[in-house]
Design a protein around this motif. Structure first.
Motif, PDB file in Angstrom:
ATOM      1  N   MET A  24      39.778  17.390  30.143  1.00 35.77           N
ATOM      2  CA  MET A  24      40.738  18.440  30.501  1.00 35.77           C
ATOM      3  C   MET A  24      41.049  18.367  31.994  1.00 35.77           C
ATOM      4  O   MET A  24      40.256  17.871  32.788  1.00 35.77           O
ATOM      5  N   ARG A  25      42.209  18.906  32.356  1.00 33.06           N
ATOM      6  CA  ARG A  25      42.546  19.037  33.770  1.00 33.06           C
ATOM      7  C   ARG A  25      41.957  20.347  34.290  1.00 33.06           C
ATOM      8  O   ARG A  25      41.983  21.362  33.608  1.00 33.06           O
ATOM      9  N   ALA A  26      41.437  20.279  35.494  1.00 31.77           N
ATOM     10  CA  ALA A  26      40.857  21.465  36.121  1.00 31.77           C
ATOM     11  C   ALA A  26      40.937  21.309  37.625  1.00 31.77           C
ATOM     12  O   ALA A  26      41.176  20.216  38.146  1.00 31.77           O
ATOM     13  N   ILE A  27      40.733  22.426  38.321  1.00 31.88           N
ATOM     14  CA  ILE A  27      40.735  22.410  39.781  1.00 31.88           C
ATOM     15  C   ILE A  27      39.305  22.263  40.281  1.00 31.88           C
ATOM     16  O   ILE A  27      38.419  23.038  39.922  1.00 31.88           O
ATOM     17  N   ASP A  28      39.094  21.266  41.119  1.00 27.67           N
ATOM     18  CA  ASP A  28      37.802  21.020  41.730  1.00 27.67           C
ATOM     19  C   ASP A  28      37.889  21.372  43.213  1.00 27.67           C
ATOM     20  O   ASP A  28      38.963  21.281  43.824  1.00 27.67           O
ATOM     21  N   VAL A  29      36.770  21.793  43.779  1.00 23.57           N
ATOM     22  CA  VAL A  29      36.712  22.103  45.211  1.00 23.57           C
ATOM     23  C   VAL A  29      36.005  20.952  45.915  1.00 23.57           C
ATOM     24  O   VAL A  29      34.841  20.663  45.630  1.00 23.57           O
ATOM     25  N   VAL A  30      36.708  20.304  46.834  1.00 24.77           N
ATOM     26  CA  VAL A  30      36.145  19.197  47.595  1.00 24.77           C
ATOM     27  C   VAL A  30      36.295  19.517  49.079  1.00 24.77           C
ATOM     28  O   VAL A  30      37.412  19.576  49.597  1.00 24.77           O
ATOM     29  N   ASP A  31      35.172  19.774  49.733  1.00 21.89           N
ATOM     30  CA  ASP A  31      35.181  20.098  51.165  1.00 21.89           C
ATOM     31  C   ASP A  31      36.140  21.250  51.476  1.00 21.89           C
ATOM     32  O   ASP A  31      36.880  21.227  52.468  1.00 21.89           O
ATOM     33  N   GLY A  32      36.137  22.258  50.621  1.00 22.68           N
ATOM     34  CA  GLY A  32      36.972  23.433  50.837  1.00 22.68           C
ATOM     35  C   GLY A  32      38.404  23.290  50.398  1.00 22.68           C
ATOM     36  O   GLY A  32      39.188  24.244  50.530  1.00 22.68           O
ATOM     37  N   SER A  33      38.781  22.128  49.868  1.00 26.50           N
ATOM     38  CA  SER A  33      40.148  21.901  49.396  1.00 26.50           C
ATOM     39  C   SER A  33      40.178  21.929  47.871  1.00 26.50           C
ATOM     40  O   SER A  33      39.208  21.530  47.205  1.00 26.50           O
ATOM     41  N   LEU A  34      41.296  22.376  47.319  1.00 24.70           N
ATOM     42  CA  LEU A  34      41.470  22.457  45.873  1.00 24.70           C
ATOM     43  C   LEU A  34      42.196  21.211  45.383  1.00 24.70           C
ATOM     44  O   LEU A  34      43.294  20.899  45.859  1.00 24.70           O
ATOM     45  N   THR A  35      41.593  20.526  44.412  1.00 23.19           N
ATOM     46  CA  THR A  35      42.132  19.267  43.928  1.00 23.19           C
ATOM     47  C   THR A  35      42.187  19.278  42.410  1.00 23.19           C
ATOM     48  O   THR A  35      41.211  19.647  41.753  1.00 23.19           O
ATOM     49  N   LEU A  36      43.316  18.875  41.850  1.00 26.13           N
ATOM     50  CA  LEU A  36      43.438  18.748  40.403  1.00 26.13           C
ATOM     51  C   LEU A  36      42.728  17.479  39.959  1.00 26.13           C
ATOM     52  O   LEU A  36      42.969  16.395  40.489  1.00 26.13           O
ATOM     53  N   THR A  37      41.831  17.614  38.984  1.00 22.41           N
ATOM     54  CA  THR A  37      41.032  16.475  38.543  1.00 22.41           C
ATOM     55  C   THR A  37      40.817  16.548  37.042  1.00 22.41           C
ATOM     56  O   THR A  37      41.187  17.531  36.388  1.00 22.41           O
ATOM     57  N   ASP A  38      40.223  15.505  36.472  1.00 27.95           N
ATOM     58  CA  ASP A  38      39.854  15.488  35.057  1.00 27.95           C
ATOM     59  C   ASP A  38      38.363  15.752  34.927  1.00 27.95           C
ATOM     60  O   ASP A  38      37.542  15.094  35.583  1.00 27.95           O
ATOM     61  N   LEU A  39      38.012  16.711  34.082  1.00 30.40           N
ATOM     62  CA  LEU A  39      36.619  17.048  33.821  1.00 30.40           C
ATOM     63  C   LEU A  39      36.368  17.010  32.317  1.00 30.40           C
ATOM     64  O   LEU A  39      37.317  17.156  31.523  1.00 30.40           O
ATOM     65  N   PRO A  40      35.141  16.853  31.885  1.00 29.40           N
ATOM     66  CA  PRO A  40      34.847  16.887  30.447  1.00 29.40           C
ATOM     67  C   PRO A  40      35.227  18.238  29.842  1.00 29.40           C
ATOM     68  O   PRO A  40      35.092  19.285  30.481  1.00 29.40           O
ATOM     69  N   ASP A  41      35.701  18.202  28.609  1.00 29.65           N
ATOM     70  CA  ASP A  41      36.006  19.457  27.919  1.00 29.65           C
ATOM     71  C   ASP A  41      34.724  20.256  27.730  1.00 29.65           C
ATOM     72  O   ASP A  41      33.687  19.694  27.333  1.00 29.65           O
ATOM     73  N   PRO A  42      34.754  21.561  27.987  1.00 27.18           N
ATOM     74  CA  PRO A  42      33.571  22.378  27.710  1.00 27.18           C
ATOM     75  C   PRO A  42      33.337  22.496  26.213  1.00 27.18           C
ATOM     76  O   PRO A  42      34.281  22.438  25.414  1.00 27.18           O
ATOM     77  N   VAL A  43      32.088  22.678  25.833  1.00 33.87           N
ATOM     78  CA  VAL A  43      31.713  22.853  24.433  1.00 33.87           C
ATOM     79  C   VAL A  43      31.134  24.251  24.271  1.00 33.87           C
ATOM     80  O   VAL A  43      30.199  24.620  24.991  1.00 33.87           O
ATOM     81  N   PRO A  44      31.674  25.053  23.365  1.00 35.71           N
ATOM     82  CA  PRO A  44      31.155  26.414  23.219  1.00 35.71           C
ATOM     83  C   PRO A  44      29.741  26.416  22.643  1.00 35.71           C
ATOM     84  O   PRO A  44      29.466  25.778  21.630  1.00 35.71           O
ATOM     85  N   GLY A  45      28.853  27.131  23.305  1.00 34.14           N
ATOM     86  CA  GLY A  45      27.488  27.258  22.819  1.00 34.14           C
ATOM     87  C   GLY A  45      27.384  28.417  21.849  1.00 34.14           C
ATOM     88  O   GLY A  45      28.391  29.063  21.496  1.00 34.14           O
ATOM     89  N   PRO A  46      26.195  28.732  21.413  1.00 33.47           N
ATOM     90  CA  PRO A  46      26.009  29.882  20.523  1.00 33.47           C
ATOM     91  C   PRO A  46      26.542  31.164  21.164  1.00 33.47           C
ATOM     92  O   PRO A  46      26.267  31.455  22.322  1.00 33.47           O
ATOM     93  N   GLY A  47      27.320  31.895  20.385  1.00 38.00           N
ATOM     94  CA  GLY A  47      27.881  33.143  20.887  1.00 38.00           C
ATOM     95  C   GLY A  47      29.086  32.979  21.793  1.00 38.00           C
ATOM     96  O   GLY A  47      29.576  33.962  22.360  1.00 38.00           O
ATOM     97  N   GLU A  48      29.580  31.745  21.940  1.00 39.40           N
ATOM     98  CA  GLU A  48      30.721  31.485  22.817  1.00 39.40           C
ATOM     99  C   GLU A  48      31.949  31.052  22.027  1.00 39.40           C
ATOM    100  O   GLU A  48      31.854  30.558  20.903  1.00 39.40           O
ATOM    101  N   VAL A  49      33.088  31.202  22.659  1.00 34.35           N
ATOM    102  CA  VAL A  49      34.383  30.822  22.096  1.00 34.35           C
ATOM    103  C   VAL A  49      35.076  29.887  23.077  1.00 34.35           C
ATOM    104  O   VAL A  49      34.996  30.102  24.296  1.00 34.35           O
ATOM    105  N   LEU A  50      35.717  28.853  22.575  1.00 33.91           N
ATOM    106  CA  LEU A  50      36.491  27.958  23.429  1.00 33.91           C
ATOM    107  C   LEU A  50      37.937  28.418  23.447  1.00 33.91           C
ATOM    108  O   LEU A  50      38.557  28.592  22.391  1.00 33.91           O
ATOM    109  N   VAL A  51      38.481  28.620  24.656  1.00 34.67           N
ATOM    110  CA  VAL A  51      39.837  29.130  24.827  1.00 34.67           C
ATOM    111  C   VAL A  51      40.697  28.077  25.519  1.00 34.67           C
ATOM    112  O   VAL A  51      40.285  27.519  26.552  1.00 34.67           O
ATOM    113  N   ARG A  52      41.864  27.818  24.938  1.00 34.34           N
ATOM    114  CA  ARG A  52      42.861  27.002  25.643  1.00 34.34           C
ATOM    115  C   ARG A  52      43.626  27.925  26.570  1.00 34.34           C
ATOM    116  O   ARG A  52      44.267  28.873  26.119  1.00 34.34           O
TER     117      ARG A  52
END
Length: 321
Positions: A1-29
């Motif tokens: 997924m695309r997400a915003i990462d913080v690098v040295d105080g700057s906001l950068t659009l990057t690719d991160l692994p999709d989160p996986v919902p654990g017990p009691g959690e819901v995955l939201v787009r």
């Protein structure tokens, strides 16, 4: 997924692994994420996420349920939701504890619903659960043009509370009054303490919702009525201030300081449930609504933070993946 990462105080659009919902959690787009001042603090390294929370910035979002973890009841794939987050909002996907989800109110656009969870839960938990504000009492909201402030004005006015607020400049003051404030005080041009005393005939106000912090502590105590409650939820004027305990004693007043993000899942779920039962109907019937200043694409997160820092925002800025 695309997400915003913080690098040295700057906001950068990057690719991160999709989160996986654990017990009691819901995955939201994510359809949209709300931008909060706490996000600017996190970017600067001053407000880290609580243990176990996503390091991605973002304390609220709206979107559509796309997957369920084990032991989730009451939600299903395809539901449109608004979510209170401990982190993770500036992304295409986020895993959310089911107890921190709210249905998108009838008549509210899915994107604009992202402006609601953090503000409504913050206001409700502080004014209702902490300050015990009641109809017929008076409230001073510092920063009525902000995301929390604009929601506090609406919810308190809807509850039959006399609302005073501060804002910077006549146009912003006028908009605050349109939202339900009886009087908006231009803190750039007026002495707030003197004006509050005049508006209350010297009595002061029952509750102050304060985002200023240490620098305003003495002035806030001076504006409290007998039995008044000062609730501090921000530190825009610093973390330290001088407290005249004698003035506090003379008013039989109290000072409270709270945060929402670090509360336990159980506490957050209780707040969300109460908001859903008692505040959400006011949004569904149009009495209260989201106040959105701007909607920007996710890759303009840095520009969104600059806009927040400029002081020009009235209400909320939203980021759209």
């Amino acid at each position: 997924m695309r997400a915003i990462d913080v690098v040295d105080g700057s906001l950068t659009l990057t690719d991160l692994p999709d989160p996986v919902p654990g017990p009691g959690e819901v995955l939201v787009r994510v359809a949209a994420a709300g931008v909060n001042r706490a996000d600017l603090l996190q970017r600067a390294g001053h407000y880290p996420p609580p243990p176990g929370a996503s390091p991605v910035i973002g304390l609220e979002c709206s979107g559509t349920v796309v997957a369920l973890g084990d032991d989730v009841e009451g939600w299903q794939v395809g539901d449109e939701v608004a979510a209170l987050l401990a982190g993770g909002g500036y992304a295409e996907l986020v895993a959310v504890p089911a107890g921190q989800l709210l249905p998108v109110p009838a008549g509210i656009d899915l994107v604009d619903a992202a402006a609601l969870p953090e503000a409504v839960c913050t206001v409700w938990s502080n004014l209702v659960h902490v300050a015990h504000l009641r109809p017929g009492q008076s409230l001073l909201v510092h920063g009525g043009s902000g995301g929390v402030g604009s929601m506090a004005i609406q919810l308190a006015a809807a509850a039959g509370v006399r609302v005073l607020t501060t804002a910077g400049g006549p146009e912003r003051c006028a908009r605050c009054e349109e939202l339900g404030a009886e009087a908006a005080i231009d803190h750039r041009a007026e002495d707030v303490v003197e004006r509050v005393r005049a508006l209350t005939e010297g009595r002061g106000v029952d509750v102050i919702l304060d985002v200023l912090g240490g620098g305003a502590l003495g002035r806030n105590v001076a504006m409290l009525a007998t039995g008044g409650r000062l609730v501090i939820i921000g530190t825009q004027q610093g973390r330290r201030g001088e407290l005249d305990v004698g003035a506090l004693l003379a008013r039989r007043a109290s000072v409270h300081a709270t945060t929402l993000r670090a509360r336990s899942l159980t506490e957050k779920a209780a707040i969300v449930a109460d908001v859903c039962e008692r505040a959400w109907p006011l949004i569904a019937d149009g009495t209260v609504g989201p106040v959105v200043h701007a909607r920007l694409p996710l890759d303009q997160a840095a520009q969104a933070h600059e806009l927040m820092d400029s002081g020009a925002v009235f209400g909320k800025v939203l980021l759209l993946p």
